[in-house]
Scaffold this motif. Sequence first.
Motif, PDB file in Angstrom:
ATOM      1  N   HIS A 192       0.873  -1.166   0.000  1.00  0.00           N
ATOM      2  CA  HIS A 192       0.000   0.000   0.000  1.00  0.00           C
ATOM      3  C   HIS A 192       0.910   1.216   0.000  1.00  0.00           C
ATOM      4  O   HIS A 192       1.981   1.196   0.599  1.00  0.00           O
ATOM      5  CB  HIS A 192      -0.898   0.033   1.249  1.00  0.00           C
ATOM      6  N   GLY A 193       0.478   2.250  -0.694  1.00  0.00           N
ATOM      7  CA  GLY A 193       1.304   3.445  -0.717  1.00  0.00           C
ATOM      8  C   GLY A 193       0.663   4.559  -1.503  1.00  0.00           C
ATOM      9  O   GLY A 193      -0.531   4.520  -1.829  1.00  0.00           O
ATOM     10  N   LYS A 194       1.487   5.534  -1.815  1.00  0.00           N
ATOM     11  CA  LYS A 194       1.050   6.724  -2.554  1.00  0.00           C
ATOM     12  C   LYS A 194       1.727   6.728  -3.921  1.00  0.00           C
ATOM     13  O   LYS A 194       2.940   6.580  -4.029  1.00  0.00           O
ATOM     14  CB  LYS A 194       1.439   7.999  -1.802  1.00  0.00           C
ATOM     15  N   ALA A 195       0.925   6.927  -4.957  1.00  0.00           N
ATOM     16  CA  ALA A 195       1.438   6.998  -6.326  1.00  0.00           C
ATOM     17  C   ALA A 195       1.825   8.439  -6.632  1.00  0.00           C
ATOM     18  O   ALA A 195       1.106   9.369  -6.274  1.00  0.00           O
ATOM     19  CB  ALA A 195       0.384   6.515  -7.311  1.00  0.00           C
ATOM     20  N   GLU A 196       2.956   8.578  -7.310  1.00  0.00           N
ATOM     21  CA  GLU A 196       3.444   9.914  -7.668  1.00  0.00           C
ATOM     22  C   GLU A 196       3.989   9.889  -9.092  1.00  0.00           C
ATOM     23  O   GLU A 196       4.844   9.056  -9.419  1.00  0.00           O
ATOM     24  CB  GLU A 196       4.555  10.319  -6.701  1.00  0.00           C
ATOM     25  N   VAL A 197       3.486  10.768  -9.933  1.00  0.00           N
ATOM     26  CA  VAL A 197       4.013  10.909 -11.291  1.00  0.00           C
ATOM     27  C   VAL A 197       5.365  11.607 -11.178  1.00  0.00           C
ATOM     28  O   VAL A 197       5.480  12.667 -10.558  1.00  0.00           O
ATOM     29  CB  VAL A 197       3.047  11.713 -12.182  1.00  0.00           C
ATOM     30  N   LEU A 198       6.387  11.001 -11.787  1.00  0.00           N
ATOM     31  CA  LEU A 198       7.740  11.548 -11.662  1.00  0.00           C
ATOM     32  C   LEU A 198       8.029  12.564 -12.760  1.00  0.00           C
ATOM     33  O   LEU A 198       7.622  12.391 -13.908  1.00  0.00           O
ATOM     34  CB  LEU A 198       8.768  10.421 -11.711  1.00  0.00           C
ATOM     35  N   GLU A 199       8.783  13.579 -12.372  1.00  0.00           N
ATOM     36  CA  GLU A 199       9.223  14.612 -13.306  1.00  0.00           C
ATOM     37  C   GLU A 199      10.658  14.992 -12.963  1.00  0.00           C
ATOM     38  O   GLU A 199      11.175  14.633 -11.911  1.00  0.00           O
ATOM     39  CB  GLU A 199       8.305  15.835 -13.206  1.00  0.00           C
ATOM     40  N   GLY A 200      11.291  15.720 -13.851  1.00  0.00           N
ATOM     41  CA  GLY A 200      12.628  16.263 -13.595  1.00  0.00           C
ATOM     42  C   GLY A 200      13.662  15.211 -13.272  1.00  0.00           C
ATOM     43  O   GLY A 200      13.736  14.165 -13.926  1.00  0.00           O
ATOM     44  N   GLN A 201      14.475  15.479 -12.248  1.00  0.00           N
ATOM     45  CA  GLN A 201      15.566  14.568 -11.883  1.00  0.00           C
ATOM     46  C   GLN A 201      15.057  13.208 -11.408  1.00  0.00           C
ATOM     47  O   GLN A 201      15.694  12.189 -11.669  1.00  0.00           O
ATOM     48  CB  GLN A 201      16.449  15.203 -10.811  1.00  0.00           C
TER      49      GLN A 201
END
Length: 153
Positions: free
Chosen positions: A97-106
């Motif tokens: 279980h966790g939090k989804a995060e769209v990645l950007e940049g570095q």
Amino acid sequence: MPEFAEPRDVVHPLDEKECWEFLGRHEFGRLAYTLVGDVQIVPINYVSDHEAVYFRTAEGSKLLGVTMNDAVAFEVDDLVAAPDGRRDAKACSVVVHGKAEVLEGQDKARAEQLPLRPWVPTQKHTIVRIAVSEISGRRFDLSKPWEHMSTRG
């Protein structure tokens, strides 16, 4: 009436290290997320790295869902049949279980170095990281006593 084993004899919890090792040996699982109040579940290929899970996606309901509500669950299973196909089979399941995060940049540039490529020839430029807040797993010793009645070869 068949005899049943005690759960402690056939259900074996995995510790956190074993869970991460299991995820590291696999690359296909199911992502659960919500979209407009409905629970969705989809198959994805993934890679685990530094106690996080990464996957690629394109625009669509999956990306919209994890963007609108970042709380997700992810599960990977494995079934290992015995040589005779009937006895001593084992199953294993790990759930995060966790939090989804769209990645950007570095962050996205670092994730691009992971061995994560689409399994189907489609454009998937968005990388999502699941920051894992909880991980659990279990291994099961299967018996399937009814298998002797199977008509399959």
